[in-house]
Design an enzyme around this catalytic site. Structure first.
Site, mmCIF file in Angstrom:
data_model
loop_
_atom_site.group_PDB
_atom_site.id
_atom_site.type_symbol
_atom_site.label_atom_id
_atom_site.label_comp_id
_atom_site.label_asym_id
_atom_site.label_seq_id
_atom_site.Cartn_x
_atom_site.Cartn_y
_atom_site.Cartn_z
ATOM 1 N N GLU A 127 0.853 -1.183 0.000
ATOM 2 C CA GLU A 127 0.000 0.000 0.000
ATOM 3 C C GLU A 127 0.891 1.236 0.000
ATOM 4 O OE1 GLU A 127 -2.585 0.654 3.374
ATOM 5 O OE2 GLU A 127 -3.600 2.288 2.368
ATOM 6 N N GLY A 267 3.013 2.197 11.104
ATOM 7 C CA GLY A 267 2.732 1.362 12.273
ATOM 8 C C GLY A 267 2.516 -0.093 11.898
ATOM 9 N N ALA A 268 1.643 -0.324 10.917
ATOM 10 C CA ALA A 268 1.334 -1.696 10.535
ATOM 11 C C ALA A 268 0.509 -1.699 9.261
ATOM 12 C CB ALA A 268 0.539 -2.384 11.648
ATOM 13 N N MET A 269 0.306 -2.897 8.701
ATOM 14 C CA MET A 269 -0.403 -3.002 7.430
ATOM 15 C C MET A 269 -1.368 -4.182 7.436
ATOM 16 S SD MET A 269 -0.925 -1.772 4.480
ATOM 17 C CE MET A 269 -2.165 -2.500 3.443
ATOM 18 N N GLU A 270 -2.580 -3.925 6.931
ATOM 19 C CA GLU A 270 -3.698 -4.857 7.047
ATOM 20 C C GLU A 270 -3.791 -5.895 5.938
ATOM 21 O OE1 GLU A 270 -3.989 -1.490 6.350
ATOM 22 O OE2 GLU A 270 -5.543 -1.129 4.860
ATOM 23 N N HIS A 303 -6.920 -2.028 15.093
ATOM 24 C CA HIS A 303 -7.093 -1.247 13.854
ATOM 25 C C HIS A 303 -6.896 -2.134 12.615
ATOM 26 C CE1 HIS A 303 -6.678 2.531 11.430
ATOM 27 N NE2 HIS A 303 -5.931 1.743 10.680
ATOM 28 N N GLU A 304 -5.787 -2.859 12.591
ATOM 29 C CA GLU A 304 -5.509 -3.684 11.397
ATOM 30 C C GLU A 304 -6.533 -4.810 11.289
ATOM 31 O OE1 GLU A 304 -3.548 -2.163 9.573
ATOM 32 O OE2 GLU A 304 -2.611 -0.935 11.130
ATOM 33 N N HIS A 307 -9.709 -3.526 9.799
ATOM 34 C CA HIS A 307 -9.604 -3.283 8.353
ATOM 35 C C HIS A 307 -10.103 -4.485 7.538
ATOM 36 C CE1 HIS A 307 -7.911 0.572 7.492
ATOM 37 N NE2 HIS A 307 -6.740 0.383 8.073
ATOM 38 N N GLU A 326 -9.629 4.565 6.268
ATOM 39 C CA GLU A 326 -8.816 4.953 7.427
ATOM 40 C C GLU A 326 -9.612 5.728 8.480
ATOM 41 O OE1 GLU A 326 -6.337 3.446 8.019
ATOM 42 O OE2 GLU A 326 -5.563 2.777 6.081
HETATM 43 N N1 PHE Z 1 -2.935 1.014 5.890
HETATM 44 C C1 PHE Z 1 -2.086 1.084 7.047
HETATM 45 C C2 PHE Z 1 -2.989 1.358 8.222
HETATM 46 O O1 PHE Z 1 -3.407 2.429 8.504
HETATM 47 C C3 PHE Z 1 -1.066 2.142 7.013
HETATM 48 C C4 PHE Z 1 0.016 1.996 6.002
HETATM 49 C C5 PHE Z 1 0.016 2.790 4.874
HETATM 50 C C6 PHE Z 1 1.057 1.134 6.214
HETATM 51 C C7 PHE Z 1 1.022 2.700 3.946
HETATM 52 C C8 PHE Z 1 2.086 1.052 5.304
HETATM 53 C C9 PHE Z 1 2.060 1.844 4.176
HETATM 54 O O2 PHE Z 1 -3.426 0.519 8.886
HETATM 55 ZN ZN ZN Z 2 -5.501 1.906 8.711
#
Ligand code: PHE
Ligand code: ZN
Length: 873
Positions: A127, A267-270, A303-304, A307, A326
Site C-alpha cells: 500500500e 505502524g502496521a499493514m492490514e 485497527h488492522e 480493516h 482509514e
Molecule cells: N494502511 C495502514 C494502516 O493504517 C497504514 C500503512 C500505509 C502502512 C502505507 C504502510 C504503508 O493501517
Molecule cells: Zn488503517
C-alpha cells in the site's frame, strides 16, 4: 529537452480501467539480491465501458523485465514498449493471459516498498503503490482479483514461507530449496498482497467465532521474541470479539497471521490474512514497553484487524478515498479502546492527539480535505487529517444518528458494497438510506480544509428566564454538525434543556444541537438563575470556538462539569490563556500574572481523591508547546517554552508539599500490572514528577534518580530518565549510561534513549544529536530510529528554530541524505518545516534558504518536492 515536473493526479480525472485482472498466479524464487518473479495474469476487457482501448498499460518501477508472453506466445520487442514507470502492450483480444517474468533486488530496496529485507526477513509493503515494484500490474485499488502464490526459497534460511489466504501445498525441491503454495479465496486489490519469508519464531493461539468456526491465530517475530507477543495476541482476541459484539462482523478466513519486522515505514499493514507490523506495534513486556506502548499496541492490533471489513472486504475505488477506510477504521479502534477502558480518558487522549497533530497540519502549507482532490505523491497523504479528522467526521455521523442508527448504516454499507471498491459517497449513502436522513450538506466535511471556526455568544435574560445562545459559522463552507451543550446551575446541577414549542431539535434530549445554518439562535426556557455554559462537550465537532467565557465560568466547569471531557478542556483553556497573555513580556520580566482563583482551582483538583487518577493526570497537565503555538500569529518558540515552564514552576512551588506527599504515596513499589487503576496511578505519579522537576532542586533530582534506579517497569524508568535529561542535574549522565549499557542491544528501547535526548530543551542538545548519530545503535535504514533522532529534534521547537538557523540547516542536510535511502522518511521530516509562514523575519529568511536548497537538489524525490514546494508557496 526540458523534463516536465512530476505529474499531478486529480480526483476529477478518475476513469475506470479499460482492462480488468481477475486472477493472479505468482511464483517467487527468493534470493537476497536476485529474486525471480513470475506472474500469470488472467485479463479481460471491462465490459461496462463503451469504447474499447487497444493498449494495455501496466505499472512497474525498479523492475528488470525478463520475458513477456501473451496467451503463451513470447512477445517480441515491437509488440510492447517500456518506460521507467509503464509497460505498454497492444492487444485486441477480449480476454487473454499474460505471463510476465521480472527480476528484483530486495536487499537494495531501502525505500521499504514492494519486496524488501528487514534484517533477515523477506517482507512486502504494497500500500499504496508498492506492488508495481514487484511485477508489472494494473496497480490501482479498483482492480480486484483472486491471488495464488507459490514461494520458493532456501529451506535453511527461510523455513517459514507465508502469503495471503490458506496454505494449499508444500514440498521439498532440489538444492536445499522448498516451496509453499497459498491461495486467497477473496477478491482483493494488489495493495493487500503480502509475502513473508524467513526463520521466524511463532506464537500460536485460537479464536472461536460466533458461528463456532475455529480460527488459527499466529504471531511471527524474530526468534527469541515469542514471549513478547503475548500481549498482542490477547489484544487480537479482544478485537475479534468486539467486532462481533459491536458490528456483528466475523473473521472470514481460517487463519490470521501477524508478522513483526524492524524496518517498516508506518505502524502496521492490514494485508489480507497476513498483517505485517512494525515491531514497535507488537513486541511488549514490562521491561521494554511503557503503558503508552501497550495502549498503542492494543489499538493498532485492533485497527488492522478491523480493516478486514472496513478496507479489505469493502475497499477504496481510488486513493482519494483513503479516508473511507482509514477514518472509519480509526473511529472503530477508538471505540474499541473506549469500551475496553475509560471512555472519557480515551476521548481526551484522542482529541489531544488531534490537536497536536492534525490542527497544525490543517493550519499549515500541506492542509488538505479528508478527501483530497489532487496529489503529486500519494504516500504524502497518510496524514493525521485523513486518519484522525476522518475519524472525527465519522464520529459526527455516529453522534447524529446514534449508536443503533450507525449500526444500521454499517449493515447497509456491507449489504450494498461487500466485495466492491467504493467511494466516501457510497458510505454516506448507506448511512442516509438506513436512517432515512439527508446528509447532502454534511458532505461538505469531505471537501473543506482548515479547522472550522464558530463564534458563540450567550446571554441570560433574568425577566424572561431564558438563556440565549447564538452560534455563527465563520468558515467559508456552511457545515452540518452536532454541538453538544449543557447548562449547569449554581449548585453544579445539570439543567434540562427545553426550547419553545415551535422549535424542534430532535437531538436535544441528548443535549445535542444540530447545527446546519450559517447562524442559529437557541432560546432555552425556564432558567431561573444565570447558568454556566458548557459547550462542545466530548468534542462533538472538530472545530475551534471563538468564545470568551469568564474565568469564573471556566473554573466552575473545571470543578463541576458532569462532562469529563469539558472539565479537562476548561483546565486547558485556563492555562492556555494565562500563558498566552504575557508571552511577549516573559523575556523581559521573567514572570507571569497568574490569577489566584486559578492557582486555587489547581490545588482543589490536586487534592481531589475521588476522581480517576488517569483523568486527573490529564487535567493537571499544562498544554504542550505545540498546542500553545497554535494561537499565535507569529511564533514565539522561546517565549512559549519559558512561560509554560514558569507556570509549572509556580504551581509546583505553591503545592510542593501536597505534590510530594501524593507522589510518594503513589511511589510504593508493587508488582507491575496493566489494571487501569495502576496505569492511571503511574500516569499521575509521573505527571507530578514533571511538576516537581521544574523546581530545579537537588533533593528532587535525587528522588527522580531513585525512581529511575528502583523502577520495575519501563514506564517509570523512562519517565524518570526524561525528567533528568530535561533538567540540568549531573545525575543524568550516569542514568543515560546505565540505560545504554543495559539496553543497547534492543533497538525498540534505544529509540526512547534517542528521542529523550533529541527532544531535550537543555543547552547542549544541538551538539548532542551529532554525538547520537555516531552511536553504534544509530541506523539510518530503520525508520523508527531515524524518527526517534531527527524527528524528535525537529519537533524540539527551541533548538530546531535556533536563531542561527543551524537547526534548519542540519535537518535540511538530513532530508537530502535520507531521501536517497527512503523518501517516505525524508518527506515526513520535510513536513517539520511547516511553521515557515509564521516565523519571525530572520528565522523565516534562514529557513527559506534551506527549503530552496532542498527544492533545487538534483534528484530529490517527488515526495519531498511536493512538501517543500507547498511550504514555499
Ligand atoms: N494502511 C495502514 C494502516 O493504517 C497504514 C500503512 C500505509 C502502512 C502505507 C504502510 C504503508 O493501517
Ligand atoms: Zn488503517
Amino acid at each position: 529537452m526540458k523534463e516536465s515536473g512530476p505529474r499531478i493526479v486529480k480526483l476529477e480525472e478518475y476513469a475506470p480501467s479499460p482492462f480488468l485482472v481477475t486472477d493472479v498466479f505468482l511464483t517467487f524464487d527468493l534470493d537476497e539480491t536476485k529474486t525471480l518473479v513470475k506472474s500469470l495474469l488472467k485479463i479481460k476487457r471491462n465490459e461496462d465501458l463503451q469504447e474499447s482501448a487497444n493498449q494495455l498499460i501496466l505499472d512497474g518501477q525498479n523492475l528488470k523485465l525478463i520475458s513477456l508472453k501473451l496467451d503463451g506466445e513470447f512477445l517480441t520487442k515491437d509488440q510492447f514498449s517500456l518506460t521507467s514507470e509503464k509497460l505498454y502492450i497492444s492487444v485486441s483480444k477480449k480476454s487473454f493471459s499474460l505471463e510476465i517474468e521480472t527480476e528484483i533486488n530486495p536487499a537494495a530496496n531501502t525505500a521499504l516498498q514492494g519486496l524488501y529485507r528487514s534484517g533477515n526477513i523477506f517482507c512486502t509493503q504494497n500500500e499504496p503503490e508498492g506492488f508495481r515494484r514487484i511485477t508489472y500490474f494494473i496497480d490501482r485499488p479498483d482492480i480486484m482479483a483472486k491471488y495464488s502464490t507459490k514461494i520458493i526459497a532456501d529451506k535453511k534460511l527461510c523455513p517459514v514461507l507465508l502469503s495471503n489466504g490458506n496454505p494449499v501445498k508444500s514440498g521439498d525441491l532440489d538444492n536445499g530449496k522448498h516451496f509453499v503454495e497459498w491461495h486467497d479465496p477473496f477478491f482483493k486489490p494488489s495493495y493487500l498482497f503480502a509475502l513473508v519469508a524467513g526463520d521466524l519464531g511463532l506464537l500460536k493461539d485460537k479464536f472461536i467465532t460466533k458461528s463456532k468456526r475455529v480460527i488459527d491465530l499466529r504471531i511471527y517475530s524474530d526468534k527469541g521474541n515469542e514471549d513478547k507477543c503475548t500481549f498482542a495476541m490477547e489484544s487480537l482476541k479482544k478485537a475479534m470479539k468486539w467486532d462481533e459484539d459491536t458490528f456483528g462482523l466475523e473473521y472470514d478466513l481460517d487463519i490470521y497471521m501477524i508478522v513483526a519486522v524492524d524496518a517498516f515505514n508506518m505502524g502496521a499493514m492490514e494485508n489480507k490474512g497476513l498483517n505485517i507490523f512494525n515491531s514497535s506495534a507488537v513486541l511488549a513486556n514490562p521491561d521494554i514497553a511503557t503503558d503508552d506502548n501497550y495502549h498503542r499496541i492494543e489499538s493498532i492490533i485492533a485497527h488492522e484487524y478491523f480493516h478486514n471489513w472496513t478496507g479489505n472486504r469493502v475497499t477504496c475505488r481510488d486513493w482519494f478515498q483513503l479516508t473511507l477506510k482509514e477514518g472509519l477504521t480509526v473511529f472503530r479502534d477508538q471505540e474499541f479502546s473506549s469500551d475496553l477502558h475509560s471512555r472519557p480518558v480515551q476521548r481526551i487522549r484522542d482529541v489531544q492527539s488531534l490537536k497536536e497533530r492534525q490542527f497544525p497540519e490543517d493550519d499549515g502549507p500541506t492542509a488538505h480535505p479528508i478527501r483530497p482532490s489532487s496529489y503529486m505523491e500519494i504516500n504524502n497523504f497518510y496524514t493525521a487529517t485523513i486518519y484522525e479528522k476522518g475519524a472525527e467526521v465519522i464520529r459526527m455521523i455516529h453522534t447524529l444518528v446514534g449508536p443503533s442508527g450507525f449500526r444500521r448504516g454499517m449493515d447497509k454499507y456491507f449489504e450494498l458494497f461487500d466485495g466492491k471498491a467504493v467511494t466516501t459517497e457510497d458510505f454516506i449513502h448507506s448511512m442516509e438510506v438506513a436512517n432515512n436522513i439527508d446528509l447532502t450538506q454534511f458532505k461538505n466535511w469531505y471537501s473543506q480544509f482548515g479547522t472550522p471556526r464558530i463564534e458563540v455568544e450567550s446571554s441570560f435574560d433574568e425577566k424572561q428566564k431564558t438563556f440565549n445562545l447564538n452560534i455563527k459559522q465563520l468558515s467559508p463552507e456552511t457545515l452540518h454538525f452536532p454541538l453538544k451543550v449543557g447548562l449547569i446551575d449554581q449548585n453544579g446541577k445539570e439543567i434540562s434543556l427545553s426550547l419553545p414549542k415551535e422549535e424542534t431539535n430532535l437531538l436535544l434530549k441528548k443535549g445535542i444541537l444540530e447545527i446546519k445554518k450559517r447562524e442559529e439562535s437557541f432560546q432555552f426556557k425556564n432558567i431561573n438563575k444565570k447558568p454556566f455554559l458548557s459547550i462542545n462537550r466530548d468534542f462533538s465537532a472538530p472545530i475551534k470556538i471563538n468564545w470568551n467565557p469568564s474565568m469564573e465560568n471556566q473554573i466552575f466547569l473545571l470543578t463541576h462539569d458532569s462532562n469529563g471531557f469539558n472539565r479537562y478542556e476548561a483546565a486547558q483553556d485556563l492555562a492556555n490563556k494565562i500563558i498566552q497573555k504575557e508571552i511577549g513580556s516573559i523575556h523581559a520580566h521573567e514572570t507571569l500574572d497568574i490569577p489566584e482563583e486559578y492557582i486555587e482551582a489547581f490545588g482543589t483538583l490536586l487534592g481531589d481523591n475521588s476522581i480517576d487518577p488517569f483523568f486527573k493526570s490529564l487535567c493537571l497537565q499544562i498544554p504542550s508547546e505545540g498546542v500553545l503555538l497554535q494561537d499565535q500569529e507569529v511564533y514565539d518558540f522561546d517565549g512559549t517554552h519559558l512561560s509554560r515552564n514558569f507556570l509549572k514552576k509556580v504551581l509546583a512551588k505553591t503545592y510542593k508539599k501536597k505534590i510530594l506527599t501524593l507522589y510518594k504515596k503513589l511511589s510504593v513499589n508493587k508488582k507491575y500490572t496493566l489494571a487501569s487503576k495502576d496505569v492511571g496511578n503511574r500516569a499521575l505519579k509521573n505527571t507530578l514528577m514533571s511538576f516537581l522537576m521544574c523546581l530545579e532542586e537537588e533533593e528532587i533530582y535525587e528522588l527522580i534518580k531513585e525512581q529511575f534506579d528502583q523502577a520495575n517497569n519501563m514506564t517509570d524508568k523512562v519517565a524518570a530518565l526524561q525528567c533528568l535529561v530535561y533538567s540540568n542535574s549531573p545525575l543524568k549522565r550516569p542514568a543515560l549510561d546505565t540505560f545504554y549499557l543495559h539496553w543497547n542491544k534492543n533497538h525498540l528501547v534505544m529509540e526512547k534513549w534517542f528521542a529523550i535526548q533529541a527532544s531535550s530543551p537543555q543547552q547542549n542538545t544541538y551538539t548532542k544529536v551529532y554525538e547520537l548519530e555516531e552511536s553504534a545503535v544509530y541506523d539510518k535504514r530503520i525508520p523508527n530510529i531515524v524518527r526517534a533522532l531527527w524527528g524528535s529534534f525537529s519537533s524540539n521547537y527551541v533548538h530546531f528554530h535556533h536563531k542561527s538557523g543551524r537547526g534548519y540547516s542540519l535537518i535540511a542536510k538530513k532530508i537530502i541524505e535520507l531521501d536517497s535511502i527512503n523518501p517516505q522518511v525524508s518527506s515526513a521530516l520535510a513536513k517539520t518545516f511547516r511553521h515557515y509562514k509564521k516565523l519571525m523575519p530572520e528565522n523565516k529568511r534562514l529557513m527559506q534558504l534551506e527549503l530552496e536548497k532542498i527544492r533545487n537538489h538534483v534528484g530529490i524525490s517527488k515526495n519531498v518536492l511536493e512538501i517543500v514546494a507547498k511550504t514555499l508557496t
